[in-house]
Design a protein around this motif. Structure first.
Motif, PDB file in Angstrom:
ATOM      1  N   VAL A  13      75.692  27.386-102.229  1.00  0.00           N
ATOM      2  CA  VAL A  13      76.411  26.560-101.264  1.00  0.00           C
ATOM      3  C   VAL A  13      76.298  27.141 -99.864  1.00  0.00           C
ATOM      4  CG1 VAL A  13      78.652  25.604-100.627  1.00  0.00           C
ATOM      5  CG2 VAL A  13      78.015  25.762-103.032  1.00  0.00           C
ATOM      6  N   ALA A  14      76.457  28.454 -99.741  1.00  0.00           N
ATOM      7  CA  ALA A  14      76.384  29.096 -98.433  1.00  0.00           C
ATOM      8  C   ALA A  14      74.986  28.979 -97.839  1.00  0.00           C
ATOM      9  CB  ALA A  14      76.789  30.562 -98.551  1.00  0.00           C
ATOM     10  N   LEU A  15      73.961  29.231 -98.658  1.00  0.00           N
ATOM     11  CA  LEU A  15      72.600  29.173 -98.165  1.00  0.00           C
ATOM     12  C   LEU A  15      72.169  27.747 -97.826  1.00  0.00           C
ATOM     13  CD1 LEU A  15      71.096  31.795-100.601  1.00  0.00           C
ATOM     14  CD2 LEU A  15      71.081  31.962 -98.115  1.00  0.00           C
ATOM     15  N   THR A  16      72.548  26.807 -98.676  1.00  0.00           N
ATOM     16  CA  THR A  16      72.186  25.419 -98.402  1.00  0.00           C
ATOM     17  C   THR A  16      72.964  24.871 -97.221  1.00  0.00           C
ATOM     18  OG1 THR A  16      71.722  25.098-100.748  1.00  0.00           O
ATOM     19  CG2 THR A  16      71.955  23.128 -99.407  1.00  0.00           C
ATOM     20  N   GLY A  17      74.236  25.239 -97.098  1.00  0.00           N
ATOM     21  CA  GLY A  17      75.019  24.823 -95.951  1.00  0.00           C
ATOM     22  C   GLY A  17      74.404  25.333 -94.652  1.00  0.00           C
ATOM     23  N   ALA A  18      73.969  26.586 -94.668  1.00  0.00           N
ATOM     24  CA  ALA A  18      73.310  27.157 -93.494  1.00  0.00           C
ATOM     25  C   ALA A  18      71.997  26.438 -93.205  1.00  0.00           C
ATOM     26  CB  ALA A  18      73.070  28.651 -93.719  1.00  0.00           C
ATOM     27  N   GLN A  19      71.255  26.129 -94.248  1.00  0.00           N
ATOM     28  CA  GLN A  19      69.978  25.426 -94.086  1.00  0.00           C
ATOM     29  C   GLN A  19      70.181  24.049 -93.473  1.00  0.00           C
ATOM     30  OE1 GLN A  19      67.174  25.775 -97.423  1.00  0.00           O
ATOM     31  NE2 GLN A  19      66.960  23.560 -97.348  1.00  0.00           N
ATOM     32  N   LEU A  20      71.188  23.321 -93.942  1.00  0.00           N
ATOM     33  CA  LEU A  20      71.474  21.999 -93.381  1.00  0.00           C
ATOM     34  C   LEU A  20      71.984  22.102 -91.948  1.00  0.00           C
ATOM     35  CD1 LEU A  20      73.161  20.209 -96.440  1.00  0.00           C
ATOM     36  CD2 LEU A  20      70.855  19.847 -95.527  1.00  0.00           C
ATOM     37  N   LEU A  21      72.692  23.177 -91.646  1.00  0.00           N
ATOM     38  CA  LEU A  21      73.160  23.392 -90.286  1.00  0.00           C
ATOM     39  C   LEU A  21      71.971  23.593 -89.344  1.00  0.00           C
ATOM     40  CD1 LEU A  21      75.760  23.677 -88.610  1.00  0.00           C
ATOM     41  CD2 LEU A  21      75.674  26.137 -89.070  1.00  0.00           C
ATOM     42  N   VAL A  22      70.995  24.382 -89.776  1.00  0.00           N
ATOM     43  CA  VAL A  22      69.791  24.597 -88.967  1.00  0.00           C
ATOM     44  C   VAL A  22      69.025  23.291 -88.813  1.00  0.00           C
ATOM     45  CG1 VAL A  22      67.551  25.741 -88.905  1.00  0.00           C
ATOM     46  CG2 VAL A  22      69.572  27.024 -89.590  1.00  0.00           C
ATOM     47  N   SER A  23      68.912  22.521 -89.902  1.00  0.00           N
ATOM     48  CA  SER A  23      68.219  21.242 -89.824  1.00  0.00           C
ATOM     49  C   SER A  23      68.913  20.294 -88.858  1.00  0.00           C
ATOM     50  CB  SER A  23      68.144  20.600 -91.217  1.00  0.00           C
ATOM     51  OG  SER A  23      67.449  19.379 -91.174  1.00  0.00           O
ATOM     52  N   THR A  24      70.234  20.354 -88.812  1.00  0.00           N
ATOM     53  CA  THR A  24      70.987  19.527 -87.859  1.00  0.00           C
ATOM     54  C   THR A  24      70.583  19.854 -86.430  1.00  0.00           C
ATOM     55  OG1 THR A  24      72.888  19.357 -89.359  1.00  0.00           O
ATOM     56  CG2 THR A  24      73.293  18.939 -87.026  1.00  0.00           C
ATOM     57  N   LEU A  25      70.453  21.138 -86.124  1.00  0.00           N
ATOM     58  CA  LEU A  25      70.045  21.549 -84.779  1.00  0.00           C
ATOM     59  C   LEU A  25      68.620  21.102 -84.487  1.00  0.00           C
ATOM     60  CD1 LEU A  25      71.564  25.159 -84.682  1.00  0.00           C
ATOM     61  CD2 LEU A  25      72.487  23.066 -83.665  1.00  0.00           C
ATOM     62  N   GLN A  26      67.740  21.215 -85.478  1.00  0.00           N
ATOM     63  CA  GLN A  26      66.354  20.777 -85.292  1.00  0.00           C
ATOM     64  C   GLN A  26      66.284  19.285 -84.988  1.00  0.00           C
ATOM     65  OE1 GLN A  26      64.592  21.990 -89.004  1.00  0.00           O
ATOM     66  NE2 GLN A  26      64.156  24.076 -88.311  1.00  0.00           N
ATOM     67  N   LEU A  27      66.994  18.502 -85.783  1.00  0.00           N
ATOM     68  CA  LEU A  27      66.941  17.050 -85.602  1.00  0.00           C
ATOM     69  C   LEU A  27      67.699  16.600 -84.358  1.00  0.00           C
ATOM     70  CD1 LEU A  27      67.185  15.974 -89.320  1.00  0.00           C
ATOM     71  CD2 LEU A  27      65.399  15.266 -87.712  1.00  0.00           C
ATOM     72  N   LEU A  28      68.701  17.349 -83.967  1.00  0.00           N
ATOM     73  CA  LEU A  28      69.405  17.040 -82.719  1.00  0.00           C
ATOM     74  C   LEU A  28      68.448  17.177 -81.538  1.00  0.00           C
ATOM     75  CD1 LEU A  28      72.171  16.295 -81.526  1.00  0.00           C
ATOM     76  CD2 LEU A  28      72.626  18.750 -81.289  1.00  0.00           C
ATOM     77  N   LEU A  29      67.624  18.225 -81.573  1.00  0.00           N
ATOM     78  CA  LEU A  29      66.639  18.434 -80.513  1.00  0.00           C
ATOM     79  C   LEU A  29      65.580  17.335 -80.530  1.00  0.00           C
ATOM     80  CD1 LEU A  29      65.320  20.122 -78.279  1.00  0.00           C
ATOM     81  CD2 LEU A  29      64.210  21.487 -80.081  1.00  0.00           C
ATOM     82  N   VAL A  30      65.046  17.045 -81.708  1.00  0.00           N
ATOM     83  CA  VAL A  30      64.002  16.025 -81.827  1.00  0.00           C
ATOM     84  C   VAL A  30      64.530  14.649 -81.417  1.00  0.00           C
ATOM     85  CG1 VAL A  30      62.528  14.790 -83.452  1.00  0.00           C
ATOM     86  CG2 VAL A  30      62.730  17.274 -83.604  1.00  0.00           C
ATOM     87  N   SER A  31      65.733  14.327 -81.871  1.00  0.00           N
ATOM     88  CA  SER A  31      66.317  13.022 -81.543  1.00  0.00           C
ATOM     89  C   SER A  31      66.552  12.866 -80.052  1.00  0.00           C
ATOM     90  CB  SER A  31      67.636  12.825 -82.300  1.00  0.00           C
ATOM     91  OG  SER A  31      67.422  12.787 -83.689  1.00  0.00           O
TER      92      SER A  31
END
Length: 324
Positions: free
Chosen positions: A209-227
């Motif tokens: 849960v901790a690792l996947t939560g962190a991974q999704l958090l990073v993906s959120t930042l990536q997609l925020l930049l791309v969007s």
């Protein structure tokens, strides 16, 4: 969409999800595991319908952004309740950044773009090819995954299934080549991502849960930049597309992972990963029943052949995760 099926990442991940840990800490719930298995199949099967509805009002990158944001929010809430922190270390976060790109940012965006021009049912079937891609890649990328005649037969059968779905004998008429290619590319991202995860994060301390939560958090930042670079901010928030994106993230990308961890803990990875084979069936049923998508005989027949082929490629493992 891909989802984990074992505490230790391998290549047989079902498509809607992402995890990166070697230890599962999910707690069994009072609900019978069969009911949770059925519910998980439904949630992930409906994910492709939710993507389709979401793209009616939002750009594909925005749908993917909402998906990872609400997924991360759901898992971070679980961590807060458990009083569990996120992983530490620059090296870990650097690997999570690559994992987020391969397992979340890229495939989620590709599926959203694909569903601009192909039915959600076809996207769900393309997602089911992920184990086939994984088997093919494992032959050259993971020395412990030895090829066998059964696995080769499964790969060939899966390829025949894909051609059947696409109607190869009639020149692929009526099939949007670009959208289908994007969906197949999205399904390819999962096993590539799991090869990377297996080699870099398989022994990283911390709960899934901790690792996947962190991974999704990073993906959120990536997609925020791309969007922000490639799309304009939405001027309105229609009810059903907005609810679809929220459900896609909170349920299909966040809480569904929690259910999967619990199933792995209770009944083992082999049984838990069988959810993969129900996803295209539910995705097709949902698309036809709720979105009025057309269904020709070759679609369910080809999907069945794909699933049989995928099952054969995984038959070598007596125990042994999956993704979405």
């Amino acid at each position: 969409m891909s989802a984990p099926a074992t505490p230790r990442p391998t290549l047989s991940t079902p498509a809607p999800a992402a995890t990166t840990s070697t230890a599962t800490t999910a707690r069994p719930t009072g609900l019978d595991w069969r009911l949770r298995f059925a519910l998980l199949s439904i949630i992930w099967g409906f994910s492709f319908l939710l993507i389709k509805v979401g793209t009616e009002a939002y750009a594909p990158f925005q749908v993917a952004l909402g998906r990872v944001f609400f997924g991360a929010l759901a898992l971070l809430t679980v961590l807060l309740v458990r009083r569990e922190g996120l992983p530490r270390g620059r090296r870990t976060w650097a690997h999570l950044t690559v994992a987020a790109l391969l397992l979340n940012t890229a495939p989620f965006s590709l599926f959203a773009y694909a569903e601009l021009s192909i039915p959600s049912s076809l996207a769900g079937i393309c997602n089911a090819t992920s184990p086939l891609w994984g088997m093919a890649l494992s032959l050259v990328a993971l020395s412990e995954d030895r090829p066998t005649r059964r696995r080769f037969a499964g790969l060939g059968l899966g390829f025949i299934g894909v051609l059947t779905v696409l109607g190869a004998w009639q020149g692929f008429s009526g099939v949007d080549a670009k959208g289908t290619a994007l969906a197949l590319l999205a399904s390819l991202c999962y096993p590539i991502g799991w090869i990377y995860v297996r080699r870099t994060l398989a022994s990283t301390p911390g709960s899934p849960v901790a690792l996947t939560g962190a991974q999704l958090l990073v993906s959120t930042l990536q997609l925020l930049l791309v969007s922000s670079l490639f799309t304009s901010a939405p001027t309105s928030f229609p009810l059903w597309p907005t609810l679809s994106v929220i459900a896609l993230g909170a349920l299909g990308t966040g809480m569904a992972l929690q259910m999967q961890y619990g199933l792995v803990t209770e009944v083992g990875p082999t049984t838990a990963q069988m959810v993969t084979y129900f996803i295209p069936v539910i995705a097709t049923t949902a698309g036809v029943a709720l979105l009025g998508e057309q269904l020709h005989w070759n679609t369910p027949v080809g999907a069945a052949i794909v699933l049989i082929g995928a099952a054969l490629t995984q038959a070598r493992r007596a125990s042994g995760p999956a993704d979405a």
